[in-house]
Design an enzyme around this catalytic site. Sequence first.
Site, PDB file in Angstrom:
ATOM      1  N   THR A  36       0.821  -1.210   0.000  1.00 13.89           N
ATOM      2  CA  THR A  36       0.000   0.000   0.000  1.00 13.89           C
ATOM      3  C   THR A  36       0.860   1.267   0.000  1.00 13.89           C
ATOM      4  OG1 THR A  36      -0.075   0.034   2.434  1.00 13.89           O
ATOM      5  CG2 THR A  36      -1.843  -1.149   1.288  1.00 13.89           C
TER       6      THR A  36
ATOM      7  N   LYS B 255       8.862   4.056   2.267  1.00 13.06           N
ATOM      8  CA  LYS B 255      10.191   4.539   1.847  1.00 13.06           C
ATOM      9  C   LYS B 255      10.699   5.646   2.775  1.00 13.06           C
ATOM     10  CE  LYS B 255       9.679   3.398  -3.090  1.00 13.06           C
ATOM     11  NZ  LYS B 255       8.220   3.077  -3.172  1.00 13.06           N
ATOM     12  N   PHE B 256      10.793   5.342   4.052  1.00 12.55           N
ATOM     13  CA  PHE B 256      11.318   6.303   5.019  1.00 12.55           C
ATOM     14  C   PHE B 256      12.703   6.773   4.581  1.00 12.55           C
ATOM     15  CE2 PHE B 256       8.364   3.775   7.626  1.00 12.55           C
ATOM     16  CZ  PHE B 256       7.628   4.788   8.211  1.00 12.55           C
TER      17      PHE B 256
ATOM     18  N   GLY C   9      16.912   9.047  12.319  1.00 15.38           N
ATOM     19  CA  GLY C   9      16.263   8.056  13.167  1.00 15.38           C
ATOM     20  C   GLY C   9      15.158   8.590  14.048  1.00 15.38           C
TER      21      GLY C   9
END
Length: 263
Positions: free
Chosen positions: A61, A93-94, A98
């Site tokens: 998704t 798709k980060f 962090g």
Amino acid sequence: MNTFKTYADRAARHPNGCAKALFELMERKQTNLSIAADVTTKKELLHIADACGPYICILKTHIDIIDDFDEDLVAQLCELAKKHDFLLFEDRKFADIGNTVKHQYGKGVYKIASWAHITNAHTVPGEGIITGLREVGLPLGRGLLLLAEMSSKGALTKGSYTTESVEMARRNQDFVFGFIAQHKMNEKDDEDFVVMAPGVGLDVKGDGLGQQYRTPYQVIVESGCDVIIVGRGIYGNPDQIEFQAKRYKEAGWNAYLERVQKH
């Protein structure tokens, strides 16, 4: 090499819980097909999930393109995943540091970690992106894919970028279980990374927007990938969704059987 073993054998030996669950599911349903449901309404997404559910191992998704997103959509997707026995993969798709991705993954409107078994990340920010995502996802039994290669023309994900992405994965195998890539990444006998390949099509070679397509045989047999990701080739014609899903499922599975028999 692990790439050439059966999914059942790989499931039995795999140290990563998410990969183990995926391989067991693939063997159980005899499918290595993931549908990329890049649609923009709740109704369309649920229809594709239900129609393709029996034929897929993963529903991929882009939850942030759904115009009428609500929590009920997530609840229904989770129910369909249980009903049809597939995993949910939010293709987020980060690509940030962090501390930022930790909040993007676990909080906000979408609360991705609460429902998506799998997500993915670019390695451009460095290893801290994995650390941040792991902090949220690992306690929930989630798994992470790294983007090692992309299927679009002119993509910069190659060479040293790909090499270093693989090294990051090797250092984080408790959470990172594979890649979005165009060919197998297993170079050592004791590693078994899952490779999911986008850009798979049986009828066309491209879309005019830079996407390049390969057949299931090319992806599974010649390139050694594990999961074929198909989008518009399945749902492009609304009247043929189930027919095309079954067609791609069979093509992908037959390619896998041929690969196993060859080795």
